[in-house]
Enzyme design. Structure first.
Site, short mmCIF file in Angstrom:
data_model
loop_
_atom_site.label_atom_id
_atom_site.label_comp_id
_atom_site.label_asym_id
_atom_site.label_seq_id
_atom_site.Cartn_x
_atom_site.Cartn_y
_atom_site.Cartn_z
N PHE A 1 2.61 6.97 4.48
CA PHE A 1 1.50 6.56 5.34
C PHE A 1 0.68 5.50 4.60
CE2 PHE A 1 1.74 11.31 5.38
CZ PHE A 1 2.40 11.47 6.58
N GLY B 1 0.81 -1.22 0.00
CA GLY B 1 0.00 0.00 0.00
C GLY B 1 0.84 1.26 0.00
N CYS B 2 0.22 2.35 0.48
CA CYS B 2 0.75 3.69 0.25
C CYS B 2 2.02 4.04 1.04
CB CYS B 2 -0.33 4.72 0.55
SG CYS B 2 -1.69 4.66 -0.62
N PHE B 3 2.34 3.29 2.09
CA PHE B 3 3.56 3.63 2.85
C PHE B 3 4.82 3.07 2.20
CE2 PHE B 3 2.04 -0.33 4.90
CZ PHE B 3 3.17 -1.13 4.80
N ALA B 4 4.66 2.20 1.19
CA ALA B 4 5.78 1.38 0.73
C ALA B 4 6.87 2.14 -0.01
CB ALA B 4 5.26 0.24 -0.14
#
EC number: 2.3.1.74
Length: 389
Positions: free
Chosen positions: A373, A163-166
């Site tokens: 995040f 997801g978006c934190f990666a």
């Protein structure tokens, strides 16, 4: 006879990991956010849902996004009506698209990064690939190795479904690889295509509709290594520290589930509040060792999950409006590209800094922070040091 300690010392790099090149790519199909609600409700055969369409229009207007890029064209969607339905079995059709297109889009970004780096691709020792768009065996890392013609001995690491934190995760991992393997040159690639999450609207699942208003496609690549050769390599940013944490009381705030209907997206309303409430703790832990407490003295690269997150972070930390300029620019021009976003923002920042004649790659400042995040809620915090222009 040498000792283990001597071998270990010889294996390690001397200096910190540095970002040496950045490349980005998007699909050719560009969608205008102002006309997207009409297109989206038409292509999904949902024009009878008049009130929901008005809601979606307001979401798009508030998104602060001007345009996005999407692999899914009208033609592809017409050929795959189940992808356009709200909850129709469609995983096979989605998988058939992403297992081919995710590595291809990643290849375009990687080629740009390798070209800027200026060294032969045979010098790439490690590959870190990240996508939340589909899964396969062998993975997108293997496909990219073949597409680029990397050495068969390249050490690969594949991250799916983060997801978006990666975008922060891949940098953290590449930092450790570069600093612990003398001479390592790590190719980092994030490639995201919304074919897994695209679906028609539903009154019962408004958080899915938020995703339809925000997400876009894009891939970005970095070359990371320690001890750059001053004659051949040009560092852009040094990676000073990297940390990951799960925010307290945030379980279920962002979830994604891979099902027969594709990747479903679930979002609690107070994600911006949870992030802004805890962000200062992450900043203090990262910057206290450096004696830095003024958040306006940093250059900022924050994953633009959506405008509400950026607004609340800005307010909580009393950031000057220009601090999130590069972040907001990428959100406006590309939408939320999940893991690839922070890499796009790094690229935007170093280019804007150069164009404006500033004396460092970080808007003329010395120290910076990169935040990712995403699901968990998981936060990645990377401390960056800019390089003199």
């Amino acid at each position: 006879m040498v000792t283990v300690e001597e071998v270990r010392k010889a294996q390690r790099a001397q200096g910190p990991a540095t970002i040496m090149a950045i490349g980005t790519s998007t699909p050719q199909n560009c969608v205008d956010q102002s006309t997207y609600p009409d297109y989206y409700f038409r292509i999904t055969n949902s024009e009878h849902l008049v009130e929901l369409k008005e809601k979606f229009k307001r979401m798009c207007e508030k998104s602060m996004i001007k345009k996005r890029y999407m692999y899914l064209t009208e033609e592809i969607l017409k050929e795959n009506p189940n992808i356009c339905a709200y909850m129709a079995p469609s995983l096979d059709a989605r998988q058939d698209i992403v297992v081919v297109e995710v590595p291809k889009l990643g290849k375009e970004a990687a080629q740009k990064a390798i070209k800027e780096w200026g060294q032969p691709k045979s010098k790439i020792t490690h590959l870190v690939f990240c996508t939340t768009s589909g899964v396969d065996m062998p993975g997108a890392d293997y496909q990219l190795t073949k597409l680029l013609g990397l050495q068969p001995s390249v050490k690969r690491f594949m991250m799916y479904q983060q997801g978006c934190f990666a975008g922060g995760t891949v940098i953290r991992l590449a930092k450790d690889l570069a600093e612990n393997n003398k001479g390592a040159r790590v190719l980092v690639v994030c490639s995201e295509i919304t074919a897994v999450t695209f679906r028609g609207p539903s009154d019962a699942h408004l958080d899915s509709l938020v995703g339809q208003a925000l997400f876009g496609d894009g891939a970005a690549a970095l070359i990371i290594g320690s001890d750059p050769d001053p004659d051949l390599e040009r560092p852009l940013f040094q990676l000073v520290s990297a940390a990951q944490t799960i925010l307290p009381d945030s379980g279920g705030a962002i979830d994604g589930h891979l099902r027969e209907v594709g990747l479903t997206f679930h979002l609690l309303k107070d994600v911006p509040g949870l992030i802004s409430k805890h962000i200062e703790k992450s900043l203090n832990e990262a910057f206290q060792p450096l004696g830095i407490h003024d958040w306006n003295s940093l250059f900022w690269i924050a994953h633009p999950g959506g405008p509400a997150i950026l607004d609340q972070v800005e307010e909580k930390l009393e950031l000057k409006p220009e601090k999130l300029r590069a972040t907001r620019h990428v959100l406006s021009e590309y939408g939320n590209m999940s893991s690839a976003c922070v890499l796009f923002i790094l690229d935007e920042m170093r280019k804007a800094s150069s164009k404006e004649g500033l004396n460092t790659t970080g808007e003329g400042l010395e120290w910076g922070v990169l935040f990712g995040f995403g699901p968990g809620l998981t936060v990645e915090t990377v401390v960056l040091h800019s390089v003199s222009a």
